[in-house]
Design a protein around this motif. Structure first.
Motif, PDB file in Angstrom:
ATOM      1  N   THR A 178       0.826  -1.203   0.000  1.00 51.40           N
ATOM      2  CA  THR A 178       0.000   0.000   0.000  1.00 51.40           C
ATOM      3  C   THR A 178       0.862   1.256   0.000  1.00 51.40           C
ATOM      4  O   THR A 178       2.039   1.230   0.358  1.00 51.40           O
ATOM      5  CB  THR A 178      -0.911   0.039   1.230  1.00 51.40           C
ATOM      6  OG1 THR A 178      -0.098   0.172   2.411  1.00 51.40           O
ATOM      7  CG2 THR A 178      -1.737  -1.237   1.345  1.00 51.40           C
ATOM      8  N   TYR A 179       0.250   2.378  -0.369  1.00 53.29           N
ATOM      9  CA  TYR A 179       0.985   3.648  -0.403  1.00 53.29           C
ATOM     10  C   TYR A 179       1.508   4.009   0.984  1.00 53.29           C
ATOM     11  O   TYR A 179       2.587   4.583   1.121  1.00 53.29           O
ATOM     12  CB  TYR A 179       0.097   4.770  -0.952  1.00 53.29           C
ATOM     13  CG  TYR A 179      -0.974   5.234   0.014  1.00 53.29           C
ATOM     14  CD1 TYR A 179      -0.758   6.311   0.848  1.00 53.29           C
ATOM     15  CD2 TYR A 179      -2.206   4.572   0.100  1.00 53.29           C
ATOM     16  CE1 TYR A 179      -1.734   6.732   1.740  1.00 53.29           C
ATOM     17  CE2 TYR A 179      -3.180   4.975   0.982  1.00 53.29           C
ATOM     18  CZ  TYR A 179      -2.938   6.061   1.800  1.00 53.29           C
ATOM     19  OH  TYR A 179      -3.900   6.461   2.707  1.00 53.29           O
ATOM     20  N   TYR A 180       0.748   3.667   2.031  1.00 51.71           N
ATOM     21  CA  TYR A 180       1.190   4.035   3.377  1.00 51.71           C
ATOM     22  C   TYR A 180       2.191   3.029   3.948  1.00 51.71           C
ATOM     23  O   TYR A 180       2.742   3.254   5.030  1.00 51.71           O
ATOM     24  CB  TYR A 180      -0.015   4.200   4.315  1.00 51.71           C
ATOM     25  CG  TYR A 180      -0.875   2.959   4.475  1.00 51.71           C
ATOM     26  CD1 TYR A 180      -0.525   1.943   5.360  1.00 51.71           C
ATOM     27  CD2 TYR A 180      -2.061   2.814   3.753  1.00 51.71           C
ATOM     28  CE1 TYR A 180      -1.314   0.813   5.509  1.00 51.71           C
ATOM     29  CE2 TYR A 180      -2.857   1.694   3.894  1.00 51.71           C
ATOM     30  CZ  TYR A 180      -2.486   0.702   4.776  1.00 51.71           C
ATOM     31  OH  TYR A 180      -3.271  -0.413   4.917  1.00 51.71           O
ATOM     32  N   GLY A 181       2.431   1.933   3.220  1.00 52.40           N
ATOM     33  CA  GLY A 181       3.412   0.946   3.650  1.00 52.40           C
ATOM     34  C   GLY A 181       4.664   0.956   2.791  1.00 52.40           C
ATOM     35  O   GLY A 181       5.424  -0.016   2.789  1.00 52.40           O
ATOM     36  N   ALA A 182       4.885   2.060   2.054  1.00 54.92           N
ATOM     37  CA  ALA A 182       6.075   2.156   1.205  1.00 54.92           C
ATOM     38  C   ALA A 182       7.337   2.154   2.066  1.00 54.92           C
ATOM     39  O   ALA A 182       7.400   2.830   3.101  1.00 54.92           O
ATOM     40  CB  ALA A 182       6.014   3.424   0.363  1.00 54.92           C
ATOM     41  N   GLY A 183       8.345   1.403   1.633  1.00 56.64           N
ATOM     42  CA  GLY A 183       9.598   1.319   2.380  1.00 56.64           C
ATOM     43  C   GLY A 183      10.472   2.544   2.156  1.00 56.64           C
ATOM     44  O   GLY A 183      10.254   3.344   1.251  1.00 56.64           O
ATOM     45  N   ARG A 190       8.330  10.701  -5.659  1.00 57.26           N
ATOM     46  CA  ARG A 190       6.863  10.866  -5.554  1.00 57.26           C
ATOM     47  C   ARG A 190       6.330  10.151  -4.312  1.00 57.26           C
ATOM     48  O   ARG A 190       5.319   9.475  -4.347  1.00 57.26           O
ATOM     49  CB  ARG A 190       6.145  10.360  -6.794  1.00 57.26           C
ATOM     50  CG  ARG A 190       6.444  11.157  -8.060  1.00 57.26           C
ATOM     51  CD  ARG A 190       5.534  10.759  -9.215  1.00 57.26           C
ATOM     52  NE  ARG A 190       4.210  11.361  -9.068  1.00 57.26           N
ATOM     53  CZ  ARG A 190       3.124  10.711  -8.711  1.00 57.26           C
ATOM     54  NH1 ARG A 190       3.189   9.408  -8.425  1.00 57.26           N
ATOM     55  NH2 ARG A 190       1.971  11.317  -8.602  1.00 57.26           N
ATOM     56  N   GLU A 191       7.056  10.313  -3.214  1.00 62.39           N
ATOM     57  CA  GLU A 191       6.686   9.685  -1.934  1.00 62.39           C
ATOM     58  C   GLU A 191       6.549   8.172  -2.065  1.00 62.39           C
ATOM     59  O   GLU A 191       5.806   7.521  -1.333  1.00 62.39           O
ATOM     60  CB  GLU A 191       5.415  10.324  -1.377  1.00 62.39           C
ATOM     61  CG  GLU A 191       5.610  11.806  -1.078  1.00 62.39           C
ATOM     62  CD  GLU A 191       4.467  12.450  -0.313  1.00 62.39           C
ATOM     63  OE1 GLU A 191       3.514  11.747   0.071  1.00 62.39           O
ATOM     64  OE2 GLU A 191       4.542  13.681  -0.087  1.00 62.39           O
ATOM     65  N   ASN A 192       7.295   7.621  -3.034  1.00 67.12           N
ATOM     66  CA  ASN A 192       7.384   6.167  -3.238  1.00 67.12           C
ATOM     67  C   ASN A 192       6.015   5.522  -3.461  1.00 67.12           C
ATOM     68  O   ASN A 192       5.759   4.407  -2.998  1.00 67.12           O
ATOM     69  CB  ASN A 192       8.104   5.497  -2.056  1.00 67.12           C
ATOM     70  CG  ASN A 192       9.530   5.980  -1.900  1.00 67.12           C
ATOM     71  OD1 ASN A 192      10.018   6.760  -2.709  1.00 67.12           O
ATOM     72  ND2 ASN A 192      10.204   5.536  -0.852  1.00 67.12           N
ATOM     73  N   PRO A 268       7.991  -0.333  -5.803  1.00 62.50           N
ATOM     74  CA  PRO A 268       8.947  -1.293  -5.227  1.00 62.50           C
ATOM     75  C   PRO A 268      10.399  -0.815  -5.261  1.00 62.50           C
ATOM     76  O   PRO A 268      11.180  -1.153  -4.380  1.00 62.50           O
ATOM     77  CB  PRO A 268       8.756  -2.552  -6.079  1.00 62.50           C
ATOM     78  CG  PRO A 268       8.109  -2.083  -7.339  1.00 62.50           C
ATOM     79  CD  PRO A 268       7.291  -0.885  -6.978  1.00 62.50           C
ATOM     80  N   ASP A 269      10.784  -0.025  -6.272  1.00 65.17           N
ATOM     81  CA  ASP A 269      12.158   0.472  -6.383  1.00 65.17           C
ATOM     82  C   ASP A 269      12.095   1.936  -6.829  1.00 65.17           C
ATOM     83  O   ASP A 269      12.216   2.248  -8.021  1.00 65.17           O
ATOM     84  CB  ASP A 269      12.946  -0.367  -7.395  1.00 65.17           C
ATOM     85  CG  ASP A 269      14.433  -0.014  -7.440  1.00 65.17           C
ATOM     86  OD1 ASP A 269      14.832   0.972  -6.776  1.00 65.17           O
ATOM     87  OD2 ASP A 269      15.189  -0.717  -8.131  1.00 65.17           O
ATOM     88  N   PRO A 270      11.922   2.868  -5.885  1.00 62.21           N
ATOM     89  CA  PRO A 270      11.773   4.282  -6.247  1.00 62.21           C
ATOM     90  C   PRO A 270      12.970   4.846  -7.002  1.00 62.21           C
ATOM     91  O   PRO A 270      12.808   5.713  -7.864  1.00 62.21           O
ATOM     92  CB  PRO A 270      11.606   4.976  -4.887  1.00 62.21           C
ATOM     93  CG  PRO A 270      11.153   3.907  -3.951  1.00 62.21           C
ATOM     94  CD  PRO A 270      11.788   2.647  -4.430  1.00 62.21           C
TER      95      PRO A 270
END
Length: 472
Positions: A178-183, A190-192, A268-270
């Motif tokens: 999810t967007y809020y679980g981006a590493g 873009r905030e991953n 997955p890989d910003p």
């Protein structure tokens, strides 16, 4: 006779203590007892600590040393620690450079390297100078100024010192796509996150995927999502399986009355995505790039390294810490909290990982007189359901901020709920608040947590607000 005397002394002590209570303390005691005995809290745990923000005096403590899950109120601890360690004017730095040499006709025989410094705002839409098109145009202008008209090489997104663990321990599988679980990443973009666009239909039928924004054709999508009944909300979760899979699954339900028709997902890989966007931009304006975009993660998988000795072209600065913390708390951005945690760790000579960041935070507050055992935490955002902290510790950390020159910036970052400046926190069966309130000219700071409540979140929030209203 001795038993009777002991009993009499105990009664007198309690009576004197009750008599010594101020009207505010009496009201808080009554309100706290009412919440603690409420049916919603029958199998739950309730804690409240109220301090005088100026002196640190305990105004009220109800189970103050009980370790509970704080949800996103943990972001206040991360924010205050960052102000202390990094300073309110701290700025992240992203370096653009190149390896190799530029020929007389403007051909770069080498690679363009975007080296990240942990900036979570790079490409973010929240600030005028961080928007993706602004950043890309800045990079293009720097390359043109260097005389580069053609690139015989690649654009590489380099995570720099942030090549370690990207996901904190304790985060659950359901949150990771999810967007809020981006590493975290050394080179965020873009905030991953990106949006998966949905094509909805009738209840019970599959939800289709209409595309993504921005386009992410390097991933494949499989929808196992179904259209849910009206008023059942957005229960859609993106899943990106481990082991470098390029297939993202959508599972769950999505109510037919939802209007946004999209689901936020984690990149997955910003660093790769940033390199891809710059490559596409260069090609669009006629600057040829011979190689495919790469990231430091992709190169490491091939046992290759990012080219060393890159010639610097430009340094892109983030907004200062005060502005980052503002949005961190206003919108409860997990990525900002985790990037700050990793940066605090680097600042103190450790690695850019959540585990080291947590150790640094505990050590920092232990030196300020707070027992580190009262903070059994795993991240900086509160997303981990395993996080535990006491309201006493959280209130003391809030109180410590009130005398600092940057306090106004931190205070301004807190949202307003129930006409009170406070950060909220909620995860499964957890509701919490932490903030400040002026009572009869006296500024108070507080932290309140309810864990394992039953019933609806809206109902427990209303009851918590009723208690907090005693501070007004």
């Amino acid at each position: 006779m001795k038993i009777k005397q002991t009993w009499l002394v105990s009664i007198l002590f309690i009576s004197n203590a009750l008599c010594a209570q101020t009207p505010l303390q009496k009201r808080l005691q009554t309100a706290f007892a009412r919440l603690q005995t409420d049916e919603q809290c029958k199998y739950g745990a309730v804690s409240l600590t109220v301090l005088d923000a100026k002196t640190g005096e305990l105004v009220f403590g109800g189970n103050p040393d009980m370790g509970l899950a704080p949800g996103s109120t943990l972001k206040t601890v991360t924010s205050i620690t960052a102000f202390n360690v990094l300073g309110k004017d701290f700025q992240f730095q992203t370096q653009l450079g190149y390896s190799g040499a530029i020929t007389a006709d403007g051909t770069l025989n080498g690679d363009v390297v975007i080296k990240g410094g942990g900036d979570p705002t790079l490409g973010s839409w929240r600030y005028a100078n961080t928007k993706d098109n602004v950043v890309l145009n800045t990079m293009v202008a720097a390359l043109k100024k260097a005389g580069i008209k053609k690139i015989n090489g690649r654009v590489i997104g380099d995570n720099g010192a942030y090549n370690g663990q990207s996901i904190p321990d304790g985060w659950i599988w359901q949150d990771l796509g999810t967007y809020y679980g981006a590493g975290i990443a050394g080179l965020c973009w873009r905030e991953n996150q990106f949006d998966i666009l949905l094509r909805t239909g009738s209840v019970g039928t599959p939800v289709g995927i209409a595309g993504t924004n921005p386009e992410t054709n390097y991933l494949q999508y499989k929808s196992e999502l179904t259209n849910g009944a009206a008023k059942t909300g957005d229960q859609a979760y993106p899943y990106l399986p481990a082991f470098n899979s390029k297939v993202m699954y959508l599972r769950g339900t999505y109510a037919i009355d939802q209007t946004k028709k999209r689901v936020g997902a984690a990149i997955p890989d910003p660093a790769y995505d940033a390199a891809l966007r710059l490559t596409d931009t260069l090609k669009h304006i006629g600057i040829q790039v011979s190689g495919e975009p790469q990231s430091s993660i992709m190169l490491a998988e091939k046992n290759q390294a990012v080219p060393a000795n890159a010639t610097g072209l430009i340094t892109i600065l983030s907004p200062n810490l005060s502005k980052i913390v503002y949005w961190l708390n206003q919108k409860s951005i997990n990525l900002y909290a985790e990037q700050l945690l990793a940066t605090i760790s680097l600042k103190m000579g450790k690695t850019a990982t959540a585990a080291d960041g947590v150790a640094v935070v505990k050590s920092f507050w232990e030196q300020k007189g707070i027992d580190k055992r009262s903070m059994n935490i795993f991240d900086g955002s509160g997303l981990s359901p395993e996080d535990r902290i006491t309201t006493s510790t959280m209130a003391r950390i809030l109180q410590s901020a009130s005398s600092q020159p940057w306090f106004g910036d931190f205070y301004e970052s807190l949202p307003v709920y129930n006409d009170m400046k406070m950060k909220s926190g909620s995860i499964n069966s957890v509701q919490a608040y932490a903030g400040f309130q002026t009572h009869e000219g006296r500024q108070l700071c507080f932290a309140i947590m309810v864990n394992n409540y039953s019933g609806t979140g809206s109902a427990i929030r209303e009851k918590m607000f009723r208690l907090l209203n005693e501070l007004k």
